[in-house]
Design a protein around this motif. Structure first.
Motif, mmCIF file in Angstrom:
data_model
loop_
_atom_site.group_PDB
_atom_site.id
_atom_site.type_symbol
_atom_site.label_atom_id
_atom_site.label_comp_id
_atom_site.label_asym_id
_atom_site.label_seq_id
_atom_site.Cartn_x
_atom_site.Cartn_y
_atom_site.Cartn_z
ATOM 1 N N THR A 1 34.210 74.282 68.956
ATOM 2 C CA THR A 1 33.278 74.321 67.834
ATOM 3 C C THR A 1 33.524 73.151 66.894
ATOM 4 O O THR A 1 32.592 72.495 66.437
ATOM 5 N N TRP A 2 34.803 72.889 66.641
ATOM 6 C CA TRP A 2 35.159 71.771 65.769
ATOM 7 C C TRP A 2 34.706 70.449 66.381
ATOM 8 O O TRP A 2 34.127 69.604 65.699
ATOM 9 N N ALA A 3 34.929 70.274 67.674
ATOM 10 C CA ALA A 3 34.534 69.039 68.351
ATOM 11 C C ALA A 3 33.008 68.884 68.369
ATOM 12 O O ALA A 3 32.484 67.791 68.186
ATOM 13 N N ALA A 4 32.300 69.974 68.583
ATOM 14 C CA ALA A 4 30.841 69.908 68.608
ATOM 15 C C ALA A 4 30.283 69.579 67.227
ATOM 16 O O ALA A 4 29.286 68.871 67.103
ATOM 17 N N GLY A 5 30.924 70.069 66.193
ATOM 18 C CA GLY A 5 30.467 69.788 64.836
ATOM 19 C C GLY A 5 30.603 68.330 64.468
ATOM 20 O O GLY A 5 29.769 67.759 63.764
ATOM 21 N N PHE A 6 31.656 67.680 64.950
ATOM 22 C CA PHE A 6 31.850 66.278 64.631
ATOM 23 C C PHE A 6 31.119 65.339 65.575
ATOM 24 O O PHE A 6 30.957 64.165 65.280
ATOM 25 N N SER A 7 30.688 65.830 66.715
ATOM 26 C CA SER A 7 29.989 64.962 67.649
ATOM 27 C C SER A 7 28.491 64.879 67.350
ATOM 28 O O SER A 7 27.820 63.970 67.822
ATOM 29 N N MET A 8 27.983 65.809 66.571
ATOM 30 C CA MET A 8 26.569 65.787 66.231
ATOM 31 C C MET A 8 26.320 64.782 65.115
ATOM 32 O O MET A 8 27.124 64.636 64.208
ATOM 33 N N PRO A 9 25.218 64.059 65.174
ATOM 34 C CA PRO A 9 24.941 63.112 64.097
ATOM 35 C C PRO A 9 24.639 63.849 62.796
ATOM 36 O O PRO A 9 24.090 64.949 62.796
ATOM 37 N N ALA A 10 25.039 63.231 61.709
ATOM 38 C CA ALA A 10 24.807 63.843 60.399
ATOM 39 C C ALA A 10 23.315 63.804 60.085
ATOM 40 O O ALA A 10 22.643 62.807 60.289
ATOM 41 N N MET A 11 22.823 64.904 59.585
ATOM 42 C CA MET A 11 21.417 65.002 59.243
ATOM 43 C C MET A 11 21.312 65.123 57.729
ATOM 44 O O MET A 11 22.001 65.930 57.123
ATOM 45 N N ALA A 12 20.467 64.321 57.140
ATOM 46 C CA ALA A 12 20.294 64.358 55.696
ATOM 47 C C ALA A 12 18.846 64.723 55.382
ATOM 48 O O ALA A 12 17.928 64.325 56.080
ATOM 49 N N GLN A 13 18.682 65.471 54.320
ATOM 50 C CA GLN A 13 17.341 65.829 53.898
ATOM 51 C C GLN A 13 16.842 64.774 52.926
ATOM 52 O O GLN A 13 17.591 64.244 52.115
ATOM 53 N N ASN A 14 15.564 64.506 53.004
ATOM 54 C CA ASN A 14 14.959 63.541 52.104
ATOM 55 C C ASN A 14 14.655 64.238 50.786
ATOM 56 O O ASN A 14 14.031 65.282 50.750
ATOM 57 N N ALA A 15 15.097 63.661 49.681
ATOM 58 C CA ALA A 15 14.916 64.278 48.373
ATOM 59 C C ALA A 15 13.485 64.111 47.864
ATOM 60 O O ALA A 15 13.045 64.852 46.988
ATOM 61 N N ASN A 16 12.761 63.127 48.388
ATOM 62 C CA ASN A 16 11.389 62.901 47.929
ATOM 63 C C ASN A 16 10.445 63.910 48.559
ATOM 64 O O ASN A 16 10.633 64.342 49.685
ATOM 65 N N GLU A 17 9.421 64.269 47.819
ATOM 66 C CA GLU A 17 8.420 65.178 48.358
ATOM 67 C C GLU A 17 7.500 64.421 49.305
ATOM 68 O O GLU A 17 7.250 63.244 49.148
ATOM 69 N N GLY A 18 6.999 65.094 50.302
ATOM 70 C CA GLY A 18 6.061 64.488 51.229
ATOM 71 C C GLY A 18 6.739 63.732 52.353
ATOM 72 O O GLY A 18 6.080 63.145 53.187
#
Length: 92
Positions: A13-30
């Motif tokens: 689980t730890w290895a899978a968590g670090f192997s996934m690319p980081a996903m960021a949410q866009n703060a702007n609307e739309g």
């Protein structure tokens, strides 16, 4: 043996968590994109990581982290074996 399965699940689980690319949410609307100037881009680059990679020290950091994690894992496996042995002696 049960402890080994939990340790394996935790490690995977730890290895899978670090192997996934980081996903960021866009703060702007739309969902609009943000454009950066070259000055903003250089200010957001991690200089320490680049310096450590250039000097070859990043490999030392990785080696120390891996050895510490392996040491903890081996310690837990040894502890599990000792506890299992004591439990067997207690039952008899």
């Amino acid at each position: 043996m049960k402890m080994h399965k939990w340790l394996l699940v935790l490690l995977l689980t730890w290895a899978a968590g670090f192997s996934m690319p980081a996903m960021a949410q866009n703060a702007n609307e739309g969902g609009s994109t943000i454009e950066y100037t070259s000055q903003d881009k250089t200010a957001s680059d991690p200089e320490m990581a680049d310096v450590m990679r250039r000097d070859g020290k990043i490999y030392i950091v990785v080696a120390v982290l891996v050895s510490v994690l392996l040491g903890i894992l081996l310690y837990l496996i040894g502890l599990d074996k000792k506890i299992t042995k004591l439990e067997r002696e207690l039952r008899q």
